[in-house]
Scaffold this active site. Structure first.
Site: not given
Length: 291
Positions: A162, A212, A282
């Site tokens: 990420r 998420s 995230e």
């Protein structure tokens, strides 16, 4: 027209959470020329704009953005296939790119077929799912850096979980070069269908969210930590920890951005207290959330 300007534009129209106050200036750029023009305007005004794609990974404050937002989307989304390579402009949706790949018998983007973002945003955060991620297929990136269009090899993009170099460097991703693998069309389609069926079964896709909410902490799963903290169904205002998948904070009932933010903070606090694990978001949190 290479771009469109909207004044005092509600960010709730441009994020998958469906929340967020107004952006002072909201530019929709439709071409590379338009992007360069708008970046120059922002530079002259002394502003650093927020660059977005589909707004699928953003939580924008109810107070909005006192500045400029640039959306790279419709019109900035061409897809070309050359053998087993694809040249894709940054505004192309992942679902479309993965479908075009499948239609050309190219494998490697099946994981991305259900992610509701653009290819530019996907590279920016090295998006991934079901064991695949953008770094597996990326060859190079075209980006606007200091007013110049440059080619950046994938290895210089520092793609990790990420994360990409674009998060550290002042650059705007304008396009990507992908290399995929030839495979049987029906096999690729079957894998895409399987991933998307699993996604529908396990994720609360019927509610506005940003996917998420938290990164996966090393050695753990965020959703399990949250569930084991007894937070399934926990609500603050209209925001809720999804009972279907605790890794998702959802806009359950006309939530404000503040509701969502407070619930994120509450979840982080509870998981830290119970398991001594810090959950990083995230989701990118943009703007002022101070009361």
């Amino acid at each position: 027209m290479d771009f469109e300007l909207l004044n005092n534009e509600p960010m709730s129209k441009h994020t998958t959470f469906k929340v967020g106050g107004n952006a002072s200036k909201y530019y929709k750029v439709k071409t590379l020329e338009g992007l360069v023009q708008v970046m120059n305007i922002c530079k002259e005004e002394g502003q650093k704009p927020l660059i977005i794609g589909n707004g699928s990974n953003l939580l924008v404050s109810d107070k909005g953005i006192d500045g400029s937002v640039i959306e790279i989307g419709n019109g900035f989304d061409s897809i070309q296939v050359n053998g087993n390579e694809m040249v894709v402009e940054a505004g192309a949706m992942l679902s479309k790119v993965s479908k075009v790949a499948m239609e050309h018998g190219l494998s490697g983007l099946e994981f991305a077929s259900g992610i509701p973002g653009t290819i530019g945003g996907a590279v920016f955060m090295n998006a991934g799912a079901y064991g695949g991620e953008m770094k597996d297929v990326l060859i190079s990136v075209k980006a606007l850096v200091d007013g110049e269009i440059v080619d950046i090899p994938a290895e210089d993009m520092k793609l990790s979980y990420r994360h990409s170099y674009a998060m550290e460097k002042d650059m705007v991703i304008t396009g990507v070069l992908l290399r995929l693998k030839p495979d049987d069309k029906s096999q690729i389609e079957n894998r895409m269908n399987d991933f998307n069926t699993r996604r529908r079964e396990k994720q609360p896709l019927e509610y506005p969210s940003a996917g998420s909410t938290f990164k996966r902490p090393e050695g753990y799963f965020a959703g399990k930590l949250i569930m084991d903290s007894g937070l399934a169904g926990k609500s603050i205002g209209g925001a809720m920890v999804s009972p279907k998948h605790c890794g998702f904070v959802i806009n359950n009932d006309n939530a404000t951005a503040s509701d969502i933010y407070k619930l994120i903070c509450y979840v982080q606090s509870e998981v830290s207290e119970k398991f001594n694990v810090n959950l990083e978001t995230e989701v990118r949190i943009i703007g002022d959330f101070e009361e």
